[in-house]
Design an enzyme around this catalytic site. Structure first.
Site, PDB file in Angstrom:
ATOM      1  N   HIS A   1      10.067  -2.207  -3.935  1.00  0.00           N
ATOM      2  CA  HIS A   1       8.826  -1.089  -4.072  1.00  0.00           C
ATOM      3  C   HIS A   1       9.128  -1.334  -5.570  1.00  0.00           C
ATOM      4  O   HIS A   1       7.781  -1.168  -6.117  1.00  0.00           O
ATOM      5  CB  HIS A   1       9.591   0.714  -3.751  1.00  0.00           C
TER       6      HIS A   1
ATOM      7  N   PHE B   1      -2.250  -3.414   0.246  1.00  0.00           N
ATOM      8  CA  PHE B   1      -1.577  -3.798  -1.242  1.00  0.00           C
ATOM      9  C   PHE B   1      -2.560  -5.292  -1.774  1.00  0.00           C
ATOM     10  O   PHE B   1      -2.024  -4.624  -3.369  1.00  0.00           O
ATOM     11  CB  PHE B   1      -0.047  -4.494  -0.615  1.00  0.00           C
ATOM     12  N   HIS B   2      -3.428  -5.296  -1.361  1.00  0.00           N
ATOM     13  CA  HIS B   2      -5.088  -6.016  -1.808  1.00  0.00           C
ATOM     14  C   HIS B   2      -5.494  -4.906  -2.575  1.00  0.00           C
ATOM     15  O   HIS B   2      -6.316  -5.652  -3.102  1.00  0.00           O
ATOM     16  CB  HIS B   2      -5.614  -6.705  -0.626  1.00  0.00           C
TER      17      HIS B   2
ATOM     18  N   ARG C   1      -0.137  -6.870  11.449  1.00  0.00           N
ATOM     19  CA  ARG C   1       0.035  -8.124   9.911  1.00  0.00           C
ATOM     20  C   ARG C   1       0.905  -8.653  10.587  1.00  0.00           C
ATOM     21  O   ARG C   1       1.401  -8.932  11.122  1.00  0.00           O
ATOM     22  CB  ARG C   1       0.638  -7.232   8.451  1.00  0.00           C
TER      23      ARG C   1
END
Lengths: 548, 45
Positions: A222, A374-375, A438
Site C-alpha cells: 500500500h 489502479f489504472h 481480475r
C-alpha cells in the site's frame, strides 16, 4: 532568476539514465498490456505457446515496479540537485551504484519472467513459486533503490549542515519524505523475500506461511502506491504553480500533507486483506480507520490545487464562481497532462474509499474493478503527471527545447490517453461490479450466463487498451525527440515560489526523528498483535505451486 | 505584527469561493460513489 538554475550536467546524466530505463519499461510493459486486453476479449490467442500469465507478470512488474521506481528516483535526483545544489562526487557515485544495482536486478527479473519461470504476477503471492532468480533480481532492485535513497539523504544532510536554522527547499524535503516512506515500507518486502520466499524457492525449506508473506507484501504494497503518488504531488504542489505563472498556495500545507502520508500510508495494508481469513476483524477495523485518515492529506492536496488555480485565475481578472478555470494554460502540455491526471484522481479516490470499506470490499474484492481502480490512480493520475513532468525534465537534462509541434503532439497524447482509459478503466469498473474476476485469462466459465455478461465489457477493454497503446507510441515518440532530436537550447526546470500572503514554514516541519518515531509507533500499534497471532496460530504452511 | 499584516493582505486579496464550491462538489461525488456501492452491497445480501 530561478529560470537560469540548471541541473549540473553530471547529475543530469544520472537522472536521464533512470528516465531512459523507465521509458524502455513503458514500451515493453505497454505492449504486454495491449496483448492482455486482446486475449481477454476472447477474440485473440497468444502465438507460440506464450502464456497469458507470463505477459501479465511482465506487464505488472515492468510498469508497476520498474517504470515507476526508475522514473521516481531519476526525477528526485534531478529535483534535489536543482533545489539543494549539485551533488558531491561521492553522492553521484552512490547514485550510479544504485542505478546499476536496479538495472541489473531488473534484467535478471525480466529474464526469468520471459523464459516462463516466474509467472507469479507482480504481487508474487505465495504459494505461487517463482525461480529463485526472480526474487534475487527483485532484491537487487530494492537494494539499489535504498542506495539511491541514502545518497539523497546524504546530500540533504550536507545542505542542512551548510544552512543551519533554514528550512530546506520544498522539493528536496518532499524527495526525502518519499524516500523515508519507501525505506520503511520496503523493509516488509525485503523481509518476505529474504526470509521466506528465497529460502523456500531454493528448496532450503519446504513450506511457507502464506498469511505472513501476504501481510508483509501489503505492509509494503500500500505505501508503494504512495511512493508512486508523492512524486506526482511534488509536481502538483511545487512545479505546476510555476508553469501556470502562479505561486504555491502554502508551503507548510504541502509539507504537512507529506508528513501525514508518511504516518498513514504504511499501517493500512490490511485493507488489501479484508477478505482474508486469519486476521482478527478488530485489527482489520483499526487499519480501515487509518486508511480513511490517509484520505485527509489527499483532500488537503485537492484543496491546495483548487486554491492555487483560483488565486492565479483571479489575479488575471477572472470573475464568476468558476471563471478562473478559463485562465489556465490549456495549450501547454506541461500543465495539461498533470491537470488531467489530477482530474482523474477524483474518481480514483472515490473508488479507493469503496475498496477500503470492509463491506463494500466484499462487492469488489478480486474483481476487475480493482484493476480498473489502479489504472486510474497509477496508470492515469501518476503516469500522466510523470509524462507532463518529462516534457520539461527531459529537454532540461538533455539541453534541448520542446518544439510547438511536439507540444501539440503531447496534448493529443493526453487526449488519446483519456479516451483509452475511459473505455478501459470504465468497463473494468462496471464488469467488476458484475463480478468479473481480475488476474485470470479469458474464459466463459462453461458458458455461464453471468460470465457471458462480462464479454461486451472485455471487448471495450480491448478497444481502450488499443487506444492506450497508441498513446504509449505517441509518448515514446515525444520522449525520444526530446532526448535526442529536438533543437538544442535551454529549457527551464520550473520551481514555484510561495505566495506572498502564506505563513512562514516552521522549522519543526523537519523534525524527522519525531515523524519517524510516530510512523514506527503507528506501525507497531497496527501490526504487532495481529502479526504475533499469525505466527503463533499458523497452519502448517504451504508447499510451492507452479501452475503455469 | 508582521503576521497580522500578512493575514489582512491575504483576506483582502483572496476570493476562494470557487475552491469552496469545488471541494464541496468533490465531497458530494465521493459520498455519492460510496453510497451507490453500499446500496449494491445491501441489495446482494
Amino acid at each position: 532568476m530561478n529560470e537560469m538554475v540548471k541541473v549540473d550536467r553530471r547529475d543530469a546524466k544520472l537522472a536521464l539514465a533512470h528516465i531512459y530505463v523507465a521509458f524502455i519499461a513503458l514500451a515493453l510493459g505497454g505492449l504486454a498490456g495491449l496483448l492482455q486486453t486482446l486475449v481477454r476479449s476472447g477474440k485473440f490467442e497468444l502465438p507460440a505457446n506464450i502464456s497469458y500469465y507470463t505477459i501479465l507478470t511482465t506487464h505488472g512488474v515492468l510498469l508497476g515496479l520498474v517504470l515507476t521506481t526508475f522514473f521516481i528516483i531519476g526525477f528526485q535526483f534531478a529535483a534535489v540537485s536543482r533545489t539543494a545544489g549539485t551533488f558531491s562526487d561521492r553522492v553521484r557515485f552512490w547514485g550510479w551504484v544504485g542505478f546499476w544495482l536496479m538495472t541489473v536486478g531488473t534484467a535478471i527479473t525480466a529474464f526469468f519472467i520471459l523464459i516462463g519461470q516466474a509467472s507469479v504476477l507482480y504481487t508474487f503471492y505465495a504459494p505461487l513459486q517463482a525461480h529463485p532468480g526472480f526474487y534475487l533480481g527483485l532484491t537487487l532492485v530494492v537494494v539499489g533503490s535504498w542506495v539511491s535513497g541514502f545518497a539523497i539523504f546524504a546530500h540533504y544532510a550536507r545542505w542542512k549542515k551548510e544552512h543551519p536554522k533554514q528550512v530546506s527547499p520544498l522539493l528536496t524535503f518532499m524527495a526525502v519524505a518519499n524516500m523515508i516512506l519507501w525505506l520503511v515500507c520496503s523493509l516488509g518486502v525485503a523481509a518476505t523475500v529474504l526470509i521466506q520466499l528465497l529460502p523456500w524457492s531454493l528448496g532450503l525449506v519446504d513450506r511457507i506461511n502464506v498469511l505472513v508473506s501476504r501481510t508483509l507484501f501489503w505492509y509494503f504494497g500500500h505505501p508503494l502506491v504512495y511512493f508512486w503518488l508523492l512524486p506526482a504531488y511534488m509536481v502538483w504542489y511545487a512545479i505546476v504553480p510555476k508553469i501556470i505563472g502562479g505561486k504555491i498556495f502554502s508551503d507548510s500545507l504541502a509539507r504537512l500533507s507529506f508528513i501525514l502520508f508518511l504516518f498513514f500510508s504504511i499501517p493500512v495494508g490490511f485493507h488489501h486483506q479484508l477478505m482474508e481469513p486469519g486476521i482478527d476483524p478488530f485489527w482489520k477495523y483499526v487499519q480501515v480507520v487509518l486508511t480513511f485518515m490517509v484520505a485527509i492529506p489527499s483532500l488537503m492536496t485537492a484543496f491546495a490545487m483548487f486554491a492555487t488555480f483560483e488565486l492565479y485565475g483571479r489575479s488575471k481578472g477572472a470573475t464568476g464562481l468558476f471563471g478562473w478555470l478559463r485562465k489556465l494554460p490549456w495549450g501547454d502540455a506541461r500543465f495539461f497532462a498533470p491537470f488531467v491526471g489530477m482530474a482523474f484522481f477524483i474518481p480514483a479516490g472515490a473508488g479507493g474509499l469503496v475498496n477500503a470499506s470492509h463491506q463494500l470490499d466484499q462487492v469488489v474484492h478480486n474483481t476487475i474493478w480493482i484493476t480498473g481502480h489502479f489504472h486510474l490512480t497509477l496508470a492515469t493520475t501518476v503516469v500522466l503527471t510523470f509524462f507532463g513532468a518529462a516534457y520539461w525534465l527531459v529537454p532540461h537534462l538533455s539541453g534541448r527545447v520542446m518544439t510547438k509541434a511536439m507540444n501539440r503532439l503531447a496534448i493529443i497524447q493526453t487526449i488519446v490517453w483519456v479516451i483509452g482509459m475511459t473505455f478501459m478503466s470504465g468497463s473494468m469498473h462496471f464488469a467488476g461490479l458484475l463480478g468479473a474476476p481480475r488476474r485470470s485469462a479469458f474464459s466463459t466459465y462453461g458458458n455461464s450466463p453471468q460470465a457471458l455478461e462480462w464479454i461486451p465489457y472485455q471487448i471495450a477493454q480491448a478497444v481502450g487498451g488499443t487506444i492506450l497503446f497508441i498513446g504509449i507510441i505517441l509518448v515514446l515518440i515525444i520522449i525520444t525527440n526530446l532526448a535526442f532530436f529536438a533543437p538544442k537550447g535551454e529549457t527551464e526546470f520550473p520551481v514555484a515560489e510561495v505566495a506572498e500572503g502564506a505563513e512562514r514554514t516552521p522549522l519543526a516541519m523537519e523534525n524527522w526523528k519525531l515523524w519517524i518515531g510516530i510512523t514506527v509507533a503507528l506501525i507497531l500499534i497496527a501490526y504487532t498483535i495481529p502479526f504475533i497471532d499469525m505466527i503463533q496460530n499458523a497452519p502448517p504452511g504451504s508447499k510451492g505451486y507452479k501452475l503455469w | 505584527m508582521a503576521k497580522e499584516k500578512m493575514k489582512g493582505k491575504a483576506t483582502e486579496d483572496s476570493n476562494l469561493k470557487g475552491t469552496l464550491a469545488s471541494v464541496f462538489l468533490l465531497g458530494f461525488f465521493l459520498i455519492f460513489t460510496w453510497v451507490s456501492v453500499y446500496y449494491l452491497f445491501l441489495e446482494r445480501l
